[in-house]
Design a protein around this motif. Structure first.
Motif, PDB file in Angstrom:
ATOM      1  N   ARG A 110      85.977  61.114  55.282  1.00 35.43           N
ATOM      2  CA  ARG A 110      85.471  59.848  54.760  1.00 35.43           C
ATOM      3  C   ARG A 110      86.581  58.972  54.200  1.00 35.43           C
ATOM      4  O   ARG A 110      86.375  57.784  53.986  1.00 35.43           O
ATOM      5  CB  ARG A 110      84.440  60.103  53.648  1.00 35.43           C
ATOM      6  N   ARG A 125      81.408  61.747  47.147  1.00 36.52           N
ATOM      7  CA  ARG A 125      81.872  61.550  48.514  1.00 36.52           C
ATOM      8  C   ARG A 125      83.353  61.874  48.661  1.00 36.52           C
ATOM      9  O   ARG A 125      83.899  61.815  49.762  1.00 36.52           O
ATOM     10  CB  ARG A 125      81.598  60.112  48.947  1.00 36.52           C
ATOM     11  N   TRP A 139      72.714  62.353  50.168  1.00 36.33           N
ATOM     12  CA  TRP A 139      73.451  61.088  50.278  1.00 36.33           C
ATOM     13  C   TRP A 139      72.487  59.919  50.459  1.00 36.33           C
ATOM     14  O   TRP A 139      72.713  58.835  49.932  1.00 36.33           O
ATOM     15  CB  TRP A 139      74.442  61.162  51.437  1.00 36.33           C
TER      16      TRP A 139
END
Length: 203
Positions: A103, A24, A180
């Protein structure tokens, strides 16, 4: 170093967390540094004293198990919620010039450090593998136990740097919402499975 690498290579909660942060691209190297530093502390405790004291006391081990089960259960639940609602976990965007991603705003540096340290210090398996097992093995080297500890610590640092590099490389190439969701599902099962194993070990 060989003993350290053989113990740490199993994909447990700590390694799964590093992989997830790397894929991520959220404070990956800060997470790697925190995990490696925590392992060095645990190895130092084992080599410099814990092994000579006979390992962890029953009360301390019980407290670690309780805290670890609670932490893993909560973290597993959060991952399961992301699995059920993948729309709340958007896919990473392209990396801007400053090296951050969209993110990064969801996890602060302080939270990243706290999570990495929790996965290290609230995991009884980490204490047993590093502090107790490596510490006990160092006794066989007599006056060379410090050198043995340095080798074990080096193995831990090498592993986390390698794992972080692989996760970073994959994170730049994998951009699928399905991936994910699968990752969160696997993480949830792993955390709950580890928690269940810890509880079962008490009986």
């Amino acid at each position: 170093m060989t003993l350290s690498l053989s113990l740490i290579m199993a994909i447990g909660p700590q390694n799964a967390h590093v992989l997830r942060m790397g894929l991520r691209r959220q404070h990956l190297w800060l997470t790697v540094l925190s995990c490696a530093a925590a392992d060095i502390v645990l190895i130092s405790l084992g080599v410099l004293g814990l092994a000579k004291l006979g390992g962890l006391s029953d009360k301390l081990l019980g407290a670690l198990v309780g805290a670890g089960v609670l932490f893993l259960t909560v973290y597993g639940w959060q991952a399961f919620q992301r699995f059920l609602r993948p729309d709340t976990a958007p896919v990473p965007t392209a990396m801007p010039a400053d090296g951050t991603t969209a993110r990064d705003s969801t996890t602060t540096a302080r939270q990243a450090i706290a999570s990495a340290l929790a996965f290290s210090f609230l995991n009884p398996h980490a204490w047993l593998d590093t502090a107790v097992l490596i510490g006990t093995a160092s006794l066989a080297y007599g006056q060379g136990h410090t050198t043995f500890g340095l080798g074990a610590a080096t193995g831990s640092v090498v592993w986390f740097l390698l794992l972080g590099s692989v996760a970073f490389w994959l994170g730049r190439r994998l951009n699928s919402l399905r991936l994910w969701r699968l990752l969160d599902g696997v993480v949830a099962l792993m955390m709950w499975g580890t928690a269940t194993t810890l509880v079962a070990g008490l009986f």
